[in-house]
Structures are given as structure tokens and as C-alpha cells.
Design a protein around this motif. Structure first.
Motif, PDB file in Angstrom:
ATOM      1  N   PRO A 238       0.812  -1.230   0.000  1.00 24.11           N
ATOM      2  CA  PRO A 238       0.000   0.000   0.000  1.00 24.11           C
ATOM      3  C   PRO A 238       0.841   1.273   0.000  1.00 24.11           C
ATOM      4  O   PRO A 238       0.461   2.280  -0.613  1.00 24.11           O
ATOM      5  CB  PRO A 238      -0.813  -0.129   1.288  1.00 24.11           C
ATOM      6  CG  PRO A 238      -0.904  -1.602   1.535  1.00 24.11           C
ATOM      7  CD  PRO A 238       0.413  -2.163   1.071  1.00 24.11           C
ATOM      8  N   ALA A 239       1.981   1.250   0.681  1.00 23.97           N
ATOM      9  CA  ALA A 239       2.826   2.454   0.767  1.00 23.97           C
ATOM     10  C   ALA A 239       3.929   2.452  -0.296  1.00 23.97           C
ATOM     11  O   ALA A 239       4.959   3.093  -0.122  1.00 23.97           O
ATOM     12  CB  ALA A 239       3.441   2.559   2.153  1.00 23.97           C
ATOM     13  N   PHE A 240       3.698   1.747  -1.403  1.00 21.56           N
ATOM     14  CA  PHE A 240       4.687   1.652  -2.477  1.00 21.56           C
ATOM     15  C   PHE A 240       5.076   3.031  -3.004  1.00 21.56           C
ATOM     16  O   PHE A 240       4.222   3.925  -3.164  1.00 21.56           O
ATOM     17  CB  PHE A 240       4.108   0.815  -3.621  1.00 21.56           C
ATOM     18  CG  PHE A 240       4.951   0.813  -4.858  1.00 21.56           C
ATOM     19  CD1 PHE A 240       5.967  -0.102  -5.029  1.00 21.56           C
ATOM     20  CD2 PHE A 240       4.733   1.748  -5.869  1.00 21.56           C
ATOM     21  CE1 PHE A 240       6.750  -0.109  -6.174  1.00 21.56           C
ATOM     22  CE2 PHE A 240       5.506   1.758  -7.021  1.00 21.56           C
ATOM     23  CZ  PHE A 240       6.511   0.822  -7.169  1.00 21.56           C
ATOM     24  N   VAL A 241       6.380   3.184  -3.317  1.00 19.43           N
ATOM     25  CA  VAL A 241       6.883   4.419  -3.929  1.00 19.43           C
ATOM     26  C   VAL A 241       7.813   4.043  -5.079  1.00 19.43           C
ATOM     27  O   VAL A 241       8.697   3.188  -4.932  1.00 19.43           O
ATOM     28  CB  VAL A 241       7.654   5.294  -2.915  1.00 19.43           C
ATOM     29  CG1 VAL A 241       8.243   6.518  -3.606  1.00 19.43           C
ATOM     30  CG2 VAL A 241       6.755   5.712  -1.777  1.00 19.43           C
ATOM     31  N   TRP A 242       7.611   4.677  -6.223  1.00 22.53           N
ATOM     32  CA  TRP A 242       8.487   4.532  -7.386  1.00 22.53           C
ATOM     33  C   TRP A 242       9.305   5.804  -7.533  1.00 22.53           C
ATOM     34  O   TRP A 242       8.797   6.913  -7.373  1.00 22.53           O
ATOM     35  CB  TRP A 242       7.655   4.305  -8.643  1.00 22.53           C
ATOM     36  CG  TRP A 242       8.398   4.427  -9.947  1.00 22.53           C
ATOM     37  CD1 TRP A 242       9.248   3.533 -10.501  1.00 22.53           C
ATOM     38  CD2 TRP A 242       8.308   5.516 -10.883  1.00 22.53           C
ATOM     39  NE1 TRP A 242       9.708   3.984 -11.721  1.00 22.53           N
ATOM     40  CE2 TRP A 242       9.141   5.204 -11.980  1.00 22.53           C
ATOM     41  CE3 TRP A 242       7.600   6.716 -10.904  1.00 22.53           C
ATOM     42  CZ2 TRP A 242       9.292   6.048 -13.070  1.00 22.53           C
ATOM     43  CZ3 TRP A 242       7.748   7.562 -11.984  1.00 22.53           C
ATOM     44  CH2 TRP A 242       8.590   7.230 -13.063  1.00 22.53           C
TER      45      TRP A 242
ATOM     46  N   ALA B 207       6.309   8.495  -7.711  1.00 24.47           N
ATOM     47  CA  ALA B 207       4.875   8.233  -7.796  1.00 24.47           C
ATOM     48  C   ALA B 207       4.487   7.203  -6.751  1.00 24.47           C
ATOM     49  O   ALA B 207       5.288   6.322  -6.409  1.00 24.47           O
ATOM     50  CB  ALA B 207       4.514   7.715  -9.192  1.00 24.47           C
ATOM     51  N   ASP B 208       3.224   7.328  -6.256  1.00 22.91           N
ATOM     52  CA  ASP B 208       2.734   6.324  -5.318  1.00 22.91           C
ATOM     53  C   ASP B 208       2.171   5.136  -6.094  1.00 22.91           C
ATOM     54  O   ASP B 208       2.269   5.064  -7.322  1.00 22.91           O
ATOM     55  CB  ASP B 208       1.683   6.929  -4.384  1.00 22.91           C
ATOM     56  CG  ASP B 208       0.456   7.467  -5.119  1.00 22.91           C
ATOM     57  OD1 ASP B 208       0.259   7.138  -6.318  1.00 22.91           O
ATOM     58  OD2 ASP B 208      -0.320   8.223  -4.505  1.00 22.91           O
ATOM     59  N   ARG B 209       1.545   4.233  -5.392  1.00 17.41           N
ATOM     60  CA  ARG B 209       1.098   2.972  -5.969  1.00 17.41           C
ATOM     61  C   ARG B 209       0.153   3.174  -7.145  1.00 17.41           C
ATOM     62  O   ARG B 209       0.360   2.637  -8.242  1.00 17.41           O
ATOM     63  CB  ARG B 209       0.425   2.160  -4.867  1.00 17.41           C
ATOM     64  CG  ARG B 209      -0.039   0.772  -5.264  1.00 17.41           C
ATOM     65  CD  ARG B 209      -0.607   0.085  -4.022  1.00 17.41           C
ATOM     66  NE  ARG B 209      -0.948  -1.300  -4.278  1.00 17.41           N
ATOM     67  CZ  ARG B 209      -2.116  -1.710  -4.723  1.00 17.41           C
ATOM     68  NH1 ARG B 209      -3.065  -0.815  -5.001  1.00 17.41           N
ATOM     69  NH2 ARG B 209      -2.360  -2.997  -4.912  1.00 17.41           N
TER      70      ARG B 209
END
Length: 337
Positions: free
Chosen positions: A57-61, A68-70
């Protein structure tokens, strides 16, 4: 010391722990590599559905100052589904394992097909994929890409030579000792840096060629040579691509030029009979090598010089030419018979 409200500490203490979630098998190195490659492959083919199933859920690219978030990342990936399919070849991979996390760092050559009349593009870059436990399942919390290859390496060394910090500005003592009393001839200084060793050899009467990827380092070399009223041929090139020749040099120096076995083999061929090979670099079990810089295995290095006369073959704890703390260093000199 900053104090936190006791009520907050109580809430944290009562929160769920990893023991409250179903246990998943611990990731091993092979699994991390396989799953990380699969994640990047899904990105390459624009498969946002597959990626959403693996992102926390807290993914960050993060890529080249963009983040960018998820959900935003999934949108970017959907756009790739309509673009020509990119492919990549993995050339180097590292895995770091923890109890509840795993980190994959891999270098790949990425081939991007031509678009809108342009040319195909090949990019060298590093991908970082961070895996964490999320309610017992392994999910990707962070994906990052950054440029790699020779251009990035050149920038790093250019910055170091501009500042002039972090390295010995005097000629390498092993090299000084190795050439003492020898008749000067043609010398090749590989990964010559700012030219401290090339300059010393030139002032001792050697005809010197200095090869490096750093244009800043080579400019310093040229300026130093002019100030000392000596000549040094400077060549801006990657040592992987530079033609060392055959029976060409009376001396080949690799002073803090990495532990490059293929380059050593080429240097052996390039030496004339009676020529010297001189190298100094960190040992395989040095602190610096453990941080990813590689190192020489003393026994393996000597074994590569079968048929040569071994002049020096030392592994010592000493202050290296690069760094401010003592470390294990290999010093090796061999003469071609």
C-alpha cells in the motif's frame, strides 16, 4: 533527548507485530532475484494488473527525480502497454536479506525499440526493488531506477578529481620502488586518474601513456606535465575498450584500477619480455571490498602470472592511496620472462 507522549508509546506497544500475521517462508537469494526480475519484466511490458498484485500500500516509485505512489505508478505502467516492448539483459545482481525485508539491486542493459522515426536506444541502468512483509505476504515497497554505465562512472571520478579530496596526491610508493634503478622505456598507466603516477614516471625519463575515463583527471595530468616540462600522452577511454597491443610496453601499471582479471590478461600480452606489471589494490577481504569495490585474491593473482618472475607479492594492513583508514591491500609486481 526528545520525549514522546506516553499515550503514543502505549498505542505503538499494543499495535500488531509480525507474529500476529500468517508466516510466509523466508525469502532466499534465488527467490528474490526471480521475483524482482518478474516485477521489472511486468513493468517493461506494461502489465499494471500484475504489478498491483505485488505492490505494498505504501509503495513508492522513484526515477531520475520523478516519483509516484502505488496508483499513480500503475497509471504510468498502463501507458507502457501501448508502447513498443522494451527488453533487458541483466549483467550484475546483488541481494541483501533481512528477517522482514529483502533488497534486490541489479544492473541491466535495457533495449528500447525505435519510436516515431527515432533510433533504437540501449541504456545501462540500476534497478532497486525493496521487498517487505505486508500482513504475512511479500510485497514491493520501493522500486527505483538510476542511470549506470561509463557516463555515470566518469561523472563520479570527475567530481572527485575536481575536489582533489580522498586520495594520495603523491606517486604510489610500490610503483616508485618497482622502477628504481630500471632503464626507462614505454610505460602504460591504466586508470591513471589525476596523473600522479604518470607524472612521476615521465619525470624519471619514461615515455608515458595515461588512459582514463575522466576528462577532468586527464586535464590535470596534462597541466601537471606542462608545468614539469615533460610529455605525457593522455587517452580518454574505457580500459575495457582500449587496445593495449602486443609486446608493446616495458611497464604496465594498474594502481587502484580495480581487480580486473581480463585486463590483467591483456596487460600480460601487451608487455615486452623483461617488462614489469605493477598493481596495488584492496584485498578481497578488505573493508573496502566488502562495500562492493571488489578486490584481489593474493593467491589467485599470483597464479595468473605463471611463467613470470614474481618480484613482489604482499598483502598488508596499511593506509591505501584511496581512503583515510587502514585497510588490507595487495601489492604485486611481476616481470615477464
Amino acid at each position: 533527548m526528545r520525549r514522546f507522549p506516553l499515550v503514543l508509546l502505549g498505542l505503538v506497544a499494543c499495535g500488531p507485530t509480525s507474529a500476529d500475521y500468517p508466516k510466509r517462508p523466508q525469502l532466499d537469494e534465488a527467490t528474490v532475484k526471480t521475483q524482482s526480475r518478474a516485477f521489472v519484466d511486468a513493468y517493461d511490458r506494461g502489465d499494471s494488473k500484475a504489478l498491483l498484485g505485488t505492490m505494498a500500500p505504501a509503495f513508492v516509485w522513484f526515477k531520475e527525480a520523478r516519483m509516484a505512489d502505488r496508483d499513480s505508478f500503475a497509471g504510468l505502467v498502463r501507458d507502457l502497454a501501448h508502447a513498443p516492448r522494451r527488453t533487458r539483459h541483466w549483467v550484475e545482481e546483488h541481494v541483501y536479506l533481512g528477517e522482514d525485508s529483502a533488497v534486490f539491486i541489479g544492473e541491466s542493459l535495457e533495449q528500447q525499440p525505435a519510436e516515431d522515426g527515432g533510433k533504437p536506444l540501449t541504456r545501462d541502468g540500476w534497478s532497486t526493488v525493496v521487498w517487505v512483509r505486508d500482513h504475512g505476504a511479500w510485497k514491493v515497497a520501493h522500486y527505483q531506477w538510476q542511470k549506470g554505465g561509463i557516463d555515470v562512472e566518469r561523472d563520479v571520478w570527475n567530481d572527485q578529481f575536481r575536489t582533489g579530496a580522498g586520495f594520495n596526491h603523491k606517486p604510489n610508493q610500490l610503483l616508485v620502488d618497482a622502477v628504481k634503478g630500471r632503464t626507462p622505456g614505454r610505460a602504460l598507466d591504466l586508470a591513471s586518474g589525476q596523473g600522479r603516477n604518470a607524472l612521476y614516471l615521465a619525470t624519471q625519463g619514461w615515455t608515458v601513456t595515461a588512459v582514463d575515463i575522466s576528462d577532468v583527471g586527464l586535464k590535470i595530468t596534462g597541466d601537471s606535465a606542462a608545468a614539469a616540462n615533460v610529455k605525457i600522452e593522455t587517452v580518454e577511454a574505457d580500459t575495457d575498450d582500449y587496445d593495449l597491443g602486443t609486446d608493446r610496453w616495458d611497464l604496465v601499471a594498474m594502481i587502484y584500477a580495480g581487480a580486473d582479471d581480463p585486463l590483467v590478461k591483456r596487460a600480460q600480452v601487451a608487455l615486452k619480455k623483461g617488462g614489469l606489471f605493477v598493481t596495488e589494490y584492496f584485498a578481497t577481504d578488505s573493508d573496502t571490498a566488502k562495500m562492493g569495490a571488489g578486490g584481489w585474491d593474493k593467491a589467485a593473482l599470483a597464479a595468473e602470472f605463471k611463467g613470470f618472475k614474481i618480484v613482489r607479492d604482499d598483502e598488508v594492513l596499511d593506509l591505501p592511496d584511496y581512503g583515510k583508514e587502514k585497510d588490507k591491500v595487495v601489492r604485486f609486481v611481476a616481470e615477464k620472462q
